[in-house]
Design a protein around this motif. Structure first.
Motif, PDB file in Angstrom:
ATOM      1  N   PRO A 159       0.791  -1.286   0.023  1.00 52.10           N
ATOM      2  CA  PRO A 159       0.001  -0.004   0.003  1.00 52.10           C
ATOM      3  C   PRO A 159       0.937   1.245  -0.057  1.00 52.10           C
ATOM      4  O   PRO A 159       1.900   1.080   0.584  1.00 52.10           O
ATOM      5  CB  PRO A 159      -0.858   0.043   1.291  1.00 52.10           C
ATOM      6  CG  PRO A 159      -0.735  -1.501   1.623  1.00 52.10           C
ATOM      7  CD  PRO A 159       0.364  -2.214   0.983  1.00 52.10           C
ATOM      8  N   ARG A 160       0.308   2.317  -0.607  1.00 52.60           N
ATOM      9  CA  ARG A 160       1.229   3.378  -0.911  1.00 52.60           C
ATOM     10  C   ARG A 160       1.786   4.008   0.485  1.00 52.60           C
ATOM     11  O   ARG A 160       2.561   4.678   0.589  1.00 52.60           O
ATOM     12  CB  ARG A 160       0.724   4.532  -1.735  1.00 52.60           C
ATOM     13  CG  ARG A 160       0.603   4.001  -3.333  1.00 52.60           C
ATOM     14  CD  ARG A 160      -0.267   5.021  -4.155  1.00 52.60           C
ATOM     15  NE  ARG A 160      -1.639   4.734  -3.945  1.00 52.60           N
ATOM     16  CZ  ARG A 160      -2.473   5.344  -4.423  1.00 52.60           C
ATOM     17  NH1 ARG A 160      -2.297   6.186  -5.372  1.00 52.60           N
ATOM     18  NH2 ARG A 160      -3.904   5.296  -4.472  1.00 52.60           N
ATOM     19  N   SER A 161       0.725   4.034   1.598  1.00 47.21           N
ATOM     20  CA  SER A 161       1.063   4.321   2.889  1.00 47.21           C
ATOM     21  C   SER A 161       2.038   3.820   3.770  1.00 47.21           C
ATOM     22  O   SER A 161       3.019   4.345   4.428  1.00 47.21           O
ATOM     23  CB  SER A 161      -0.067   4.520   3.713  1.00 47.21           C
ATOM     24  OG  SER A 161      -0.657   3.218   3.846  1.00 47.21           O
TER      25      SER A 161
ATOM     26  N   GLY B 241       3.196   2.187  -5.207  1.00 52.96           N
ATOM     27  CA  GLY B 241       3.598   1.249  -4.083  1.00 52.96           C
ATOM     28  C   GLY B 241       4.479   0.170  -4.730  1.00 52.96           C
ATOM     29  O   GLY B 241       4.907  -1.157  -3.995  1.00 52.96           O
ATOM     30  N   ASN B 242       4.897  -0.073  -5.916  1.00 52.01           N
ATOM     31  CA  ASN B 242       5.532  -1.278  -6.438  1.00 52.01           C
ATOM     32  C   ASN B 242       6.878  -0.970  -6.504  1.00 52.01           C
ATOM     33  O   ASN B 242       7.421  -0.197  -7.283  1.00 52.01           O
ATOM     34  CB  ASN B 242       4.938  -1.217  -7.996  1.00 52.01           C
ATOM     35  CG  ASN B 242       5.479  -2.552  -8.766  1.00 52.01           C
ATOM     36  OD1 ASN B 242       5.260  -2.789  -9.866  1.00 52.01           O
ATOM     37  ND2 ASN B 242       6.051  -3.680  -7.998  1.00 52.01           N
ATOM     38  N   LEU B 243       7.641  -1.573  -5.628  1.00 53.81           N
ATOM     39  CA  LEU B 243       9.052  -1.581  -5.407  1.00 53.81           C
ATOM     40  C   LEU B 243      10.050  -2.604  -6.165  1.00 53.81           C
ATOM     41  O   LEU B 243       9.573  -3.949  -6.244  1.00 53.81           O
ATOM     42  CB  LEU B 243       9.518  -1.334  -4.045  1.00 53.81           C
ATOM     43  CG  LEU B 243       8.410  -0.582  -3.188  1.00 53.81           C
ATOM     44  CD1 LEU B 243       8.869  -0.696  -1.864  1.00 53.81           C
ATOM     45  CD2 LEU B 243       8.668   1.002  -3.756  1.00 53.81           C
ATOM     46  N   HIS B 244      10.965  -2.356  -6.569  1.00 54.70           N
ATOM     47  CA  HIS B 244      11.992  -3.022  -7.412  1.00 54.70           C
ATOM     48  C   HIS B 244      13.440  -3.020  -6.708  1.00 54.70           C
ATOM     49  O   HIS B 244      14.407  -2.640  -7.243  1.00 54.70           O
ATOM     50  CB  HIS B 244      12.185  -2.975  -8.776  1.00 54.70           C
ATOM     51  CG  HIS B 244      11.038  -3.048  -9.422  1.00 54.70           C
ATOM     52  ND1 HIS B 244      10.029  -4.074  -9.442  1.00 54.70           N
ATOM     53  CD2 HIS B 244      10.251  -2.246 -10.530  1.00 54.70           C
ATOM     54  CE1 HIS B 244       9.087  -4.027 -10.290  1.00 54.70           C
ATOM     55  NE2 HIS B 244       8.996  -3.080 -10.878  1.00 54.70           N
ATOM     56  N   PRO B 245      13.542  -3.705  -5.469  1.00 56.56           N
ATOM     57  CA  PRO B 245      14.848  -3.945  -5.212  1.00 56.56           C
ATOM     58  C   PRO B 245      15.670  -4.752  -5.816  1.00 56.56           C
ATOM     59  O   PRO B 245      15.216  -6.027  -6.274  1.00 56.56           O
ATOM     60  CB  PRO B 245      14.813  -4.464  -3.511  1.00 56.56           C
ATOM     61  CG  PRO B 245      13.411  -4.167  -3.162  1.00 56.56           C
ATOM     62  CD  PRO B 245      12.622  -4.363  -4.735  1.00 56.56           C
ATOM     63  N   LEU B 246      16.950  -4.357  -6.324  1.00 54.10           N
ATOM     64  CA  LEU B 246      17.821  -5.125  -7.009  1.00 54.10           C
ATOM     65  C   LEU B 246      18.836  -5.635  -6.585  1.00 54.10           C
ATOM     66  O   LEU B 246      19.742  -4.901  -5.894  1.00 54.10           O
ATOM     67  CB  LEU B 246      18.230  -4.262  -8.369  1.00 54.10           C
ATOM     68  CG  LEU B 246      16.987  -3.529  -9.257  1.00 54.10           C
ATOM     69  CD1 LEU B 246      17.725  -2.725 -10.148  1.00 54.10           C
ATOM     70  CD2 LEU B 246      16.105  -4.625  -9.793  1.00 54.10           C
ATOM     71  N   LEU B 247      19.098  -6.969  -6.009  1.00 56.21           N
ATOM     72  CA  LEU B 247      19.862  -7.496  -5.359  1.00 56.21           C
ATOM     73  C   LEU B 247      21.479  -7.817  -6.072  1.00 56.21           C
ATOM     74  O   LEU B 247      21.218  -8.850  -7.016  1.00 56.21           O
ATOM     75  CB  LEU B 247      19.449  -8.772  -4.431  1.00 56.21           C
ATOM     76  CG  LEU B 247      18.526  -8.320  -3.471  1.00 56.21           C
ATOM     77  CD1 LEU B 247      17.143  -8.023  -4.023  1.00 56.21           C
ATOM     78  CD2 LEU B 247      18.270  -9.645  -2.598  1.00 56.21           C
TER      79      LEU B 247
END
Length: 499
Positions: free
Chosen positions: A358-360, A389-395
């Motif tokens: 969620p964006r919050s 709210g769509n996050l793309h952590p790149l490991l």
């Protein structure tokens, strides 16, 4: 069985495929098959296909599926191979059905604002084709220059503009699919959906197929809703922050105030540095994070909204927030966002997350990403469709470092769980494939997973289409990580062996 010289004998199904597909582009060369066996998902295992077919049209797909059903040969559909979850990875003994040559725009209907396309049409090529008619296809994943509409439909892809304009499912009016099960014998071509704006005749089977990752059948034609091309140039607002969490607070504040830019993207210093070192675009990555907002409301409404977004950035602690008056400069900033993933790939293997919260919850999820990276000793660069709210952590890991790989995989699983705990999902747009089966099971629970398996079994009773993906065969929901080899597990279906 091998002869006295231990030379492998050709599989008899190859003769059946060749007979059913005279003059077709049937591939058996081992090197070519290896290149067609996996998508871009890091450490997702893949098997060894029996063959591949570079299909030219629906009739070839039908003949191939019919033959594969007779021989119980799995069918794994592939487009451009740009997926990031292992959804297009081969299983042992399968036919890889490559639809990238089915790349024609069949119809552009200006009056009804729709297009009919084959699945191999590249996203940006469709945009260019409809733009000549004053129309626009909004879904725009960062991979739009090379990903295909068929793949976008298979994963219900989103992109930069989905905050305001929606995801792929919102634009799929109808489709044609080659399937089996209740539709008839395997190889039957079925049309779902409509060409009208409204339509509630029966269940939404078009929506069911959109996002099904090739597990119900092979999509061979898609009817898409279009919009009029934007009449005015957008306003671009850029905010620089000295930490990711402050950027997340700005996103949350924009949401609370009802601001809805066409795009609201985040990228951190690691992403900016990697792109600049690769492309030399003249971007100076001095801040810890940038937020890029694109406002496309016309006239004074657009001016006011852009000013309100800039104010939200400033009130959330931005080092500076400015409206770009140079259209070329603004586009260069969004190019940095689109190029972040391939730029980071140059540094080593990249394991890509696709969590959505969620964006919050964006600020605390960004903080959790940073904390998880520190605790596991994993370098994480972050890009995001932050506005939704769509996050793309790149490991990112050093090549050939098994300990780093294991740490990245552990961090990956932890972030999936954290997203679910925050009220989110393990995948916003990349799909479940192989790598997020365990996370999906944790998110949905056993009852919903059982419903999904029942739908799969009803539509594909032989388990022919893309076996082992999404729900899997056993219902365990476990992820499948490659731990050194490349071969995915073979599968045994309740109706017979699939190998």
């Amino acid at each position: 069985m091998n002869d006295a010289n231990h030379t492998p004998q050709p599989h008899p199904a190859l003769d059946a495929l060749a007979a059913a597909l005279p003059g077709s582009a049937l591939v058996t060369d081992p090197d070519v098959l290896a290149a067609l066996s996996a998508d871009d998902a890091e450490w997702a295992p893949h098997g060894r296909p029996l063959a591949a077919l570079r299909a030219a049209g629906t009739a070839e797909v039908q003949a191939a599926v019919r033959t594969c059903a007779a021989w119980r040969i799995p069918v794994v559909t592939r487009g451009a191979g740009t997926g990031l979850s292992g959804g297009a990875n081969a299983v042992d003994g399968c036919l890889v059905l490559d639809v990238s040559r089915m790349n024609r725009v069949l119809e552009i209907d200006e009056e009804n604002q729709l297009a009919v396309v084959q699945p191999g049409v590249v996203n940006n090529d469709l945009k260019a084709a409809v733009a000549e008619h004053g129309l626009w296809y909004p879904p725009d994943p960062a991979s739009a220059p090379w990903s295909t509409i068929g793949g976008n439909v298979a994963t219900n892809a989103g992109g930069l503009c989905c905050l305001k304009y929606g995801v792929t499912r919102d634009y799929v009016l109808g489709l044609q699919a080659v399937m089996g099960g209740p539709a008839g014998e395997y190889g039957t071509a079925v049309r779902f959906g409509r060409r009208t704006t409204k339509g509630v005749s029966g269940y939404d089977l078009t929506g069911l197929f959109t996002g099904s990752e090739g597990t119900f059948g092979v999509i061979t034609e898609i009817t898409l809703r279009l919009r009029p091309a934007p009449a005015t140039a957008p306003h671009t607002v850029v905010g620089a922050f000295d930490d990711l969490v402050s950027a997340g607070r700005a996103v949350a504040l924009c949401t609370r105030r009802g601001l809805r830019p066409a795009a609201l993207e985040l990228l951190d210093r690691a992403c900016m540095t990697a792109v600049e070192e690769w492309k030399h675009l003249g971007i100076e990555p001095q801040a810890a994070a940038l937020l890029l907002a694109r406002v496309d409301s016309p006239g004074q409404a657009g001016e006011d909204e852009a000013a309100a977004v800039a104010a939200a950035f400033t009130e959330s602690g931005a080092l500076w927030a400015e409206r770009s008056t140079d259209e070329t400069e603004a586009e260069a900033l969004f190019d940095v966002r689109r190029l972040a993933y391939p730029a980071l790939e140059r540094l080593g293997p990249v394991l890509t997350e696709d969590i959505c919260v969620p964006r919050s919850a964006v600020p605390r999820m960004l903080a959790r990403i940073e904390e998880t990276g520190r605790r596991h000793g994993v370098r994480i660069a972050t890009i995001a469709h932050a506005g939704d709210g769509n996050l793309h952590p790149l490991l990112i890991t050093p090549p050939g470092d098994d300990a780093a790989r294991e740490a990245a995989q552990a961090a990956f699983e932890e972030l999936l769980t954290a997203a679910v705990e925050a009220g989110g999902t393990v995948t916003g747009e990349h799909g479940v494939g192989l790598l997020k089966r365990g996370g999906m099971a944790r998110e949905l629970g056993p009852e919903v997973c059982a419903v999904q398996r029942a739908v799969k079994e009803a539509l594909d009773p032989l388990g022919l289409f893309n076996p082992g993906k999404v729900v899997g065969e056993t219902g365990s929901g476990g992820n499948t990580w490659d731990t050194g080899g490349t071969t995915a597990p073979t599968t045994t279906e309740r109706n017979g062996d699939v190998a």
